[in-house]
Each structure stands twice: as structure tokens, then as C-alpha cells.
Design a protein around this motif. Sequence first.
Motif, PDB file in Angstrom:
ATOM      1  N   ASN A   1       2.093  -8.978   0.114  1.00  0.00           N
ATOM      2  CA  ASN A   1       2.364  -7.960  -0.900  1.00  0.00           C
ATOM      3  C   ASN A   1       3.822  -7.910  -1.353  1.00  0.00           C
ATOM      4  O   ASN A   1       4.093  -7.390  -2.442  1.00  0.00           O
ATOM      5  CB  ASN A   1       1.963  -6.583  -0.353  1.00  0.00           C
ATOM      6  CG  ASN A   1       0.492  -6.514  -0.007  1.00  0.00           C
ATOM      7  OD1 ASN A   1      -0.335  -7.127  -0.682  1.00  0.00           O
ATOM      8  ND2 ASN A   1       0.153  -5.791   1.046  1.00  0.00           N
TER       9      ASN A   1
ATOM     10  N   SER B   1      -0.903  -7.618   3.997  1.00  0.00           N
ATOM     11  CA  SER B   1      -2.022  -6.729   4.297  1.00  0.00           C
ATOM     12  C   SER B   1      -2.610  -6.984   5.679  1.00  0.00           C
ATOM     13  O   SER B   1      -3.504  -6.253   6.099  1.00  0.00           O
ATOM     14  CB  SER B   1      -3.120  -6.902   3.233  1.00  0.00           C
ATOM     15  OG  SER B   1      -2.676  -6.439   1.978  1.00  0.00           O
TER      16      SER B   1
ATOM     17  N   SER C   1      -2.078  -1.915   6.001  1.00  0.00           N
ATOM     18  CA  SER C   1      -1.452  -2.901   5.128  1.00  0.00           C
ATOM     19  C   SER C   1       0.008  -2.541   4.831  1.00  0.00           C
ATOM     20  O   SER C   1       0.315  -1.401   4.494  1.00  0.00           O
ATOM     21  CB  SER C   1      -2.241  -2.995   3.816  1.00  0.00           C
ATOM     22  OG  SER C   1      -1.573  -3.803   2.889  1.00  0.00           O
TER      23      SER C   1
END
Length: 657
Positions: free
Chosen positions: A507, A523, A547
Motif C-alpha cells: 500500500n 496488507s 492492513s
Amino acid sequence: HACTPRRHRGGFARASGMSAVAGDESVEEYEEVDALDDSDDDFAYEEVDIEDLEDDEQFGAGDDEDLETALRSLQGLGVPFNVGGSTTMKPTMHAGEVSKRPEVMDDFVRNFFVRMGLQGTLEKFETEWYEMEACGTLNKEDMGVVPDVYNYNQELNDQCFALRLEIDAQKSVVQKASSTWDKFRKERDVHRMHHKRIGQEKNKLLGDIKTLRKHYAQYEPTIKELKRKYELAMKEKMLVRIERDRLLQRLEAVELESARKAKEDAKKEKARKAVAEKLAVAESKREEAAQAALDAARAAAAEQSERVSRASAAASDDVSRERAPSAAHQPLSRQPPSFPLKSDACGRHNTRVDDDVPPEPVPVENFKLSKTFKGHLMSVSNIALHPKKAILATASDDATWKMWDLPGGNLIMSGDGHKDWVAGVAFHPAGTHLASASGDCTVKIWDFAQKRCTVTLTEHTAAVWNAAFHSTGDYLASCSLDHSVRLWDLHTSRCRLAFRGHVDSVNEVVWQPHTNNFATGSSDKTVSLWDMRTGLCAQTLYGHLNSVNHLCFNSQGDVIVSADADGVVKLWDVRMVAEALSVDCGPHPANKVSFDKAGETVAVASDDGTVKCFASHDGELLAELRGHEDAVQGVLFDPNGEFLVSCSSDHTFRLWR
């Protein structure tokens, strides 16, 4: 002897001389034969005179009534009686029974021929039978019914034949069953043997497993110890790398500082030598002038002493002695003003700005909402600040990015080229380019001078969440939903390395200041540190339970702050590779985090529409900024500490100061 056709076993046979003539008329020739001579059986026939028979018939004609009466009497008593050589008895009928008519002789013969398949014989028999019946040569006694014993025997024969067929069928079935049973017995023996062999192999394998377990149990402590040493060695290696990079940076800074100081010292030495030379020249001139003045004073005093009298000469001599020293020391009295000049020159070259003064923490307690700007048609997903100017870049779900000046909020430039939402933007360290990451699996590089997209990077196989430039500006790192991070060479516009190790979406990616390392948040609930030179994961930080949405370094690069979907924010000590602090900002997810320049304050963009600010050393909540109408997607501190910028899903970005 009678003139009749030849009799043969209760039937009639045509003579061999019979022939058919033309037309419908037929002629039959008969031959006189003796029935007693042509009989084929062993019965002894006696010749009876016809006249005697006629007499007997006439004699017994009057006794018919008495015979019938006797027969009825016998039948009433149930006594069997003999008629025509056979014993018969009228059957007794019970209620509900159906009487069965006996089979006549000709039908019995026909059925026999049909059953045996004698079609030709059947045709001849029917022809002769009907001829004899037409001629009237058949005797009614010969046309009687077939006795029950024949029918019973025939039924028994039929049953025997059916039973033989069944026995043959059963024999074939038994033979097949026997062969099948033999086959199954052989297969059973094979399976038994196979089962025994498998049992032996199983026992052997169990013995081998026990032996291996014992062998492994001997080495297990050693393996654990080696694993522990390996982990310690990796930690030490990471710390040594970090310390080495830091020392290299310090060495480079020291070398630059030493070179700068050497240049300054050379300039100072040159200036000092020039000043010394000037002072030496001035000193020699002053000494020469003083010596000349002294010589002139002495000559004047000698001449004056000759002209004046002794008394006045003595007085004049005293006066001349007092004036001569003052004249001799007068040039030397000008030397002190030169020292301030020398000290001024040295002081001017030694003046410098002290860059080691730490920045002040941002006073977030006093921050309030200053301005609100609605710049996009959909959610504003990310923001980035220009490295040299007060310019803000915003990324939006409407597939565009825009640049704004601060604090005015005027639109400077807009980029439209992605086919899906834009998730991240980043400025080049020189401020001349901008990178945008999008859900269309691409990263685009935009040139401000040319006002267009110059490079499109397309090797990701899923949505790209963000991108970050290296401090040199030569490389770009991008993180994606395809579980990978890719390193791009901006000079060749090609992927240099693909970093794989996460098992879920990556991410966020961010570079560690002044190093070749970068950190990623995934995540899969982990934070990882990577070395771009080797392409390997240097360290993985475990502790998040959901996450990891975002992370960033402080300005020194020794602390990482990360935020997860549970609203938990954690601070990690990079040198000790350990968790330093954990702050729960939940229950809503924490989307972005940001350090101020001093590294004393952390701002958290929360999904509940607020920006939470807390102290990085103890986790104390300093301020909670409210104003957004939807989830806050991004937050950034001004490098000068003057304001804070946040963006939200309410299509706006806001300025706090």
C-alpha cells in the motif's frame, strides 16, 4: 378276409399303385391283404367268424336294459368297471372344480408331431386321417380319447425336458460362478500379498521415521541456536549497514566541510599574509621616518647649542632633550590603530551560519481551520508538497491531478491522462517533474516545462497505489496491488528491479532519508525495509493486527511511523529494529501519517473525518482538528512549520494554521 385298405397300427395306408388321373376324378386301387399277417406287434390275434358275432349280437339284444342297470349300480357304489380292456371310473366332481375334457387321439398325435417339428409327417397324417374319415373306414373305438396316463407321462416328459434345460443353464451358471470364484480367489490372494507387502513397507517407513525423528531431535537444539545467531547476525548486519551509511554521509559532510574550511583557511592565510606585508612595509616606513626625524632633531640641537650661551644653552639643551624624545616616539604612536583592522578582517572571515540548530516543534495546539478548497469532482485521495516552493499537488478519484499555490489556493496546472482513479502523486527532488500512480496499472511522469506526460511505466499487473522519487532524482519506486514494488531507472525508463516478498497488496513505499533503502507497508500486516542495491529485504517489522495503510520516516531517518486499518499507529526504532511506541487512534481506520520537521509531532488522517496530532515521544494527544465532512485521506506538515494540509473524501483539501 375283407376288401379294405391296408391297416397299419390303427391307421390307413394307401397302396403303392395309387395314382391321380386327369381332371377332378381320382382312382384308388385296393389290395386284399390279411390283417393278421401284416401286424407288426407281438399280440396273438384270433380269427373270429362273422356269423358267430351276428348270433351273439342277436342273443344279447334283449339284455341291454339289465346291463345298463348294473353299470349304474356299480357306479353308484364307486366300484371300477372294465370297458374295452381298460378300467375306468367316472370321476367325482367337487364343488368349485372345473372339469377337464380328455384329449382325443388325433389331437394327441397332431400335438406330438407339432412338438417334435415333424411337419411333413403331420401333413401326411392329416391327409390319410381325413380320407379314412371320409370313407367311413375309421372305427369310433379307435377314435377314442387318450388315456390319462399318457397325458401324465407326456407332462412328466415335458417337465423332465424343462428340468434338463434348467440343469444345463444352472451348470453353465455354476461353471461361470466357479470361474469367477477362482478369479476372485486369485485376486484375493494377490491383494493379500500386496497388503502384506504394504504393511512391511509401512513398518519399515515407520522405523525410518522414528530414526529420522531421533536424528532430528539431536540436531534441533543446534538448528535453533544457529537460527537465533542468524537472526542476531541479520540485525547486526542491518545496524551495521545503517551505521555505515550514516558514517559515509558524515564522512562526505566532513570532507565537504574540510574542503570548505581549507578554502576559507587558504583565503584567510592569503589575506593575513597580505595584511602582514602591508604592516611590515608600513612599519619600515615609519621606522625610517622616525630615524630621519631623530637625526634631524639631533643636528638642530647641536647647532642651537653652539649659538646660545652656556646658561641659556643649558636651558635650551634641556628643552631640546624634552622635545627630541616626543618627536622620536610620535610616528610609533600610530601603530595601535592597525590592530583593530587586523581583528576586523579575521572576524569577517570567521563569521558563518550555524546549521546544527534543531528546528522547533510545530504548535499544533494553536492550529485552526484557515481555508477550504474544493478542487475536484470526486474524492481527493492524496497530496504532495513541492520541495522548493509553496505549491501543493492533489490526486483524485476523478482520474486527474492538480497543482495549487499556497496559501492562495489558485490552480496552476492540471493533468488528465489516466484511465482510472489517481491514488498517489510525488514531486521530483528538483521540482521539475511529477509522478502519478493510478488504478489503470500505470505510473506516468509529467514534465512541467513541456506541460505533458513524457514517460508511462506499464509493467505492473494491478492497480498502483503510490510512487516515490529517490533523493538523487535518478530512480523511482512504485508499489502496487500485485504484491510487488518496482524500481524504475528514469534515464532509461525501464524497470531495474522487482521487489517481491509481501503476500498481499503493497500500500505504501517511502525512501529512508540520505540512504539507498526504502520501507514498504502491506496488507499482510507487516512493514519491511529493502536495500535497492541488492534487491533483498533487510528487515521485517511485525506488530500490526490489520492492513498497514501508510508509513513515513522522520527527517533523521531513524524512526518509522506506520498506521493500520484498526486505527493503531506504531513508531519503530530503525537502529534497534524494535517497536518504540504504539498509539490507538481507533476505532476508525488511520489512512495517512506525517512527521513534522522536528520529528516531535505526528499527524494522523482518520476515517472519522478528523486529523489527530500526538507527541512522538509519549503518545500524548496534542490536538484534534475537525472540519472535514467525510473521511480524511491525506495529511502533510509544511517543512517550515507554518501550516498543515489535509485532503478528504468530501472533494476538498483544507489548510490549518
